[in-house]
Design a protein around this motif. Sequence first.
Motif, PDB file in Angstrom:
ATOM      1  N   CYS A   1      58.054 -35.781 -21.807  1.00 46.76           N
ATOM      2  CA  CYS A   1      57.991 -36.368 -20.472  1.00 46.76           C
ATOM      3  C   CYS A   1      58.133 -35.266 -19.428  1.00 46.76           C
ATOM      4  N   TRP A   2      57.620 -35.533 -18.243  1.00 47.83           N
ATOM      5  CA  TRP A   2      57.704 -34.594 -17.127  1.00 47.83           C
ATOM      6  C   TRP A   2      58.201 -35.378 -15.928  1.00 47.83           C
ATOM      7  N   LEU A   3      59.349 -34.973 -15.401  1.00 44.58           N
ATOM      8  CA  LEU A   3      59.913 -35.607 -14.208  1.00 44.58           C
ATOM      9  C   LEU A   3      59.679 -34.679 -13.030  1.00 44.58           C
TER      10      LEU A   3
ATOM     11  N   ALA B   1      56.665 -36.703  -8.333  1.00 47.68           N
ATOM     12  CA  ALA B   1      57.713 -36.212  -7.439  1.00 47.68           C
ATOM     13  C   ALA B   1      58.086 -37.285  -6.417  1.00 47.68           C
ATOM     14  N   GLY B   2      59.387 -37.454  -6.191  1.00 47.03           N
ATOM     15  CA  GLY B   2      59.889 -38.394  -5.198  1.00 47.03           C
ATOM     16  C   GLY B   2      59.886 -39.848  -5.616  1.00 47.03           C
ATOM     17  N   SER B   3      59.464 -40.143  -6.834  1.00 46.05           N
ATOM     18  CA  SER B   3      59.429 -41.537  -7.296  1.00 46.05           C
ATOM     19  C   SER B   3      60.830 -42.039  -7.610  1.00 46.05           C
TER      20      SER B   3
ATOM     21  N   LEU C   1      51.398 -42.462 -16.205  1.00 45.02           N
ATOM     22  CA  LEU C   1      51.823 -41.760 -15.005  1.00 45.02           C
ATOM     23  C   LEU C   1      52.467 -42.781 -14.088  1.00 45.02           C
ATOM     24  N   LEU C   2      53.724 -42.531 -13.728  1.00 50.49           N
ATOM     25  CA  LEU C   2      54.458 -43.412 -12.833  1.00 50.49           C
ATOM     26  C   LEU C   2      54.562 -42.749 -11.466  1.00 50.49           C
ATOM     27  N   ALA C   3      54.450 -43.553 -10.407  1.00 44.71           N
ATOM     28  CA  ALA C   3      54.601 -43.018  -9.061  1.00 44.71           C
ATOM     29  C   ALA C   3      55.015 -44.143  -8.117  1.00 44.71           C
ATOM     30  N   GLY C   4      55.681 -43.765  -7.033  1.00 47.78           N
ATOM     31  CA  GLY C   4      56.007 -44.714  -5.973  1.00 47.78           C
ATOM     32  C   GLY C   4      57.469 -45.053  -5.884  1.00 47.78           C
TER      33      GLY C   4
END
Length: 76
Positions: free
Chosen positions: A23-25, A45-47, A59-62
């Motif tokens: 995983c990549w945070l 970034a910033g999620s 891919l997670l975002a938001g």
Amino acid sequence: MNHNPNNYHHYIEGGPVIIGDNCWLGANAVILPEVKIGEHTIVAAGSVVTKSFPDSNQLLAGVPAKVVKKLDDYKG
């Protein structure tokens, strides 16, 4: 842990955060207590991840985070 909203001197214990392999945070990503992230997941970034995403290759975002893209299998 989190604070008890009725008494700030007492804490509420939370379960562990589980992050799968590969995983990549991204920078400043926030993962809340008791969240599980599946293998080969990228958190942008910033999620802010408020719930579990146990599936792989995503891919997670938001804010709050959601799946914005499915990824191919990890090849590393």
